[in-house]
Design an enzyme around this catalytic site. Structure first.
Site, mmCIF file in Angstrom:
data_model
loop_
_atom_site.group_PDB
_atom_site.id
_atom_site.type_symbol
_atom_site.label_atom_id
_atom_site.label_comp_id
_atom_site.label_asym_id
_atom_site.label_seq_id
_atom_site.Cartn_x
_atom_site.Cartn_y
_atom_site.Cartn_z
ATOM 1 N N PHE A 90 0.833 -1.202 0.000
ATOM 2 C CA PHE A 90 0.000 0.000 0.000
ATOM 3 C C PHE A 90 0.865 1.249 0.000
ATOM 4 C CE2 PHE A 90 -2.327 -3.199 2.447
ATOM 5 C CZ PHE A 90 -3.625 -3.129 1.940
ATOM 6 N N ASP A 91 0.456 2.240 -0.765
ATOM 7 C CA ASP A 91 0.968 3.596 -0.580
ATOM 8 C C ASP A 91 0.363 4.143 0.719
ATOM 9 O OD1 ASP A 91 2.134 6.100 -1.050
ATOM 10 O OD2 ASP A 91 0.396 6.779 -2.193
ATOM 11 N N GLY A 92 0.910 5.238 1.214
ATOM 12 C CA GLY A 92 0.420 5.809 2.464
ATOM 13 C C GLY A 92 -0.612 6.897 2.257
ATOM 14 N N PHE A 143 -1.358 -0.945 -4.308
ATOM 15 C CA PHE A 143 -2.341 0.134 -4.412
ATOM 16 C C PHE A 143 -1.653 1.478 -4.215
ATOM 17 C CE2 PHE A 143 -4.651 -3.560 -2.702
ATOM 18 C CZ PHE A 143 -5.694 -3.675 -3.625
ATOM 19 N N ASP A 168 -2.193 6.023 -5.191
ATOM 20 C CA ASP A 168 -3.057 7.065 -5.738
ATOM 21 C C ASP A 168 -2.421 7.839 -6.882
ATOM 22 O OD1 ASP A 168 -2.417 10.145 -4.172
ATOM 23 O OD2 ASP A 168 -1.260 8.330 -3.786
#
Length: 301
Positions: free
Chosen positions: A162-164, A273, A275
């Site tokens: 995951f991105d943060g 994932f 954004d």
């Protein structure tokens, strides 16, 4: 016997093109020949579709189910027509993917059905459907169908990266970065290091994975990674936020703007994932990847 229920399960709603490789068939549909698309799917009814980008993730999550507990449910949620849906179910059966439920909307947006499905995650190759799902409050990602397939090196481990900011966390800090630059961002995060970040769109999925891991399974494990452009001193707020949530991640990579794709290639996730479209496209060269169209970076002008 109690009626069937999706309560207390990790529910993944997935579009057919995210689960299987229907790109050739989809080109017929995109050409405007909906009838030809249906005819092609019917002609290929006995021909199992090849695995799609999210296939490995789905197969491994379903492996957490056994005769004593059904912890994960996968539901096909698709713009496909019901006839094409038959091929999806047959392809799943051939691949050993246990599917019971599906919703096929024949060209209409299906994300409204996420609520009655109590979905924990929605994966789709349709960007508009993903944006609608995120706006409705569901973790959702636009699957890049050009991504490479997941590695087969960890058959008993679900690996998710995951991105943060704007994914696990809100875009609160990202907004400071976009408006005032890196130095202001670093200072803001240092000043607010002890203040947990608000949750982002994928906090519910991380929490659900944590619960699934805590439930225990002798055969399957989950390994999660936070892969972020943050660097010291902004790393501390991210770590403290996870501590405040009482959620554990196995690996954390604070890359200070370095290209994430090389690190993801080493981690070998079943899915990543992020954004930022640039990060996702570069990652897709090495791992299955999805775009989370959330936060300031994805604001429509």
């Amino acid at each position: 016997m109690p009626p069937p229920s999706l309560e207390n399960k990790l529910v993944v709603a997935i579009a057919s093109r995210a689960l299987f490789d229907f790109e050739e068939e989809n080109r017929v549909f995109e050409s405007g020949d909906a009838a030809g698309y249906m005819r092609l799917q019917l002609e290929r009814l006995e021909q199992p579709a090849r695995p799609g980008i999210a296939f490995s993730l789905i197969r491994k999550l379903l492996a957490f189910n056994d005769a004593t507990a059904q912890r994960v449910e996968v539901v096909v949620l698709s713009r496909n027509d019901p006839v094409s849906g038959m091929r999806v179910f047959r392809s799943a059966d051939h691949a050993g993917i246990h599917l019971q439920r599906g919703v096929f909307t024949q060209g209409r947006s299906p994300f409204g059905y996420l609520r009655p499905l109590k979905a924990t995650l929605f994966l789709s190759a349709n960007g508009d459907d993903v944006r609608g799902a995120l706006a409705a409050g569901f973790p959702a990602a636009h699957v890049l169908t050009e991504s490479v397939l997941a590695s087969a090196n960890y058959p008993n481990e679900v690996r998710i990266a995951f991105d943060g900011d704007a994914v696990l966390f809100s875009d609160q800090a990202e907004r400071v970065f976009q408006a005032e630059g890196l130095e202001a961002f670093q200072q803001h995060e240092l000043t607010h290091a002890a203040e947990p970040l608000p949750g982002g769109p994928f906090k519910p999925l991380l929490a659900a994975l944590h619960r699934l891991q805590q439930a225990g399974d002798a055969q399957m494990r989950i390994r999660t990674a936070l892969v972020t452009a943050r660097s010291a001193p902004a790393h501390e707020r991210a770590i403290r936020t996870l501590m405040d949530w009482k959620i554990h991640v196995d690996e954390a990579m604070f890359l200070g703007g370095l290209d994430k794709s090389e690190f993801l290639r080493e981690f070998e996730p079943d899915f990543f994932f992020d954004d930022q479209t640039g990060h996702v496209k570069r990652a897709a060269l090495h791992v299955p990847a999805g775009h989370v169209a959330a936060g300031i970076a994805n604001a429509v002008p």
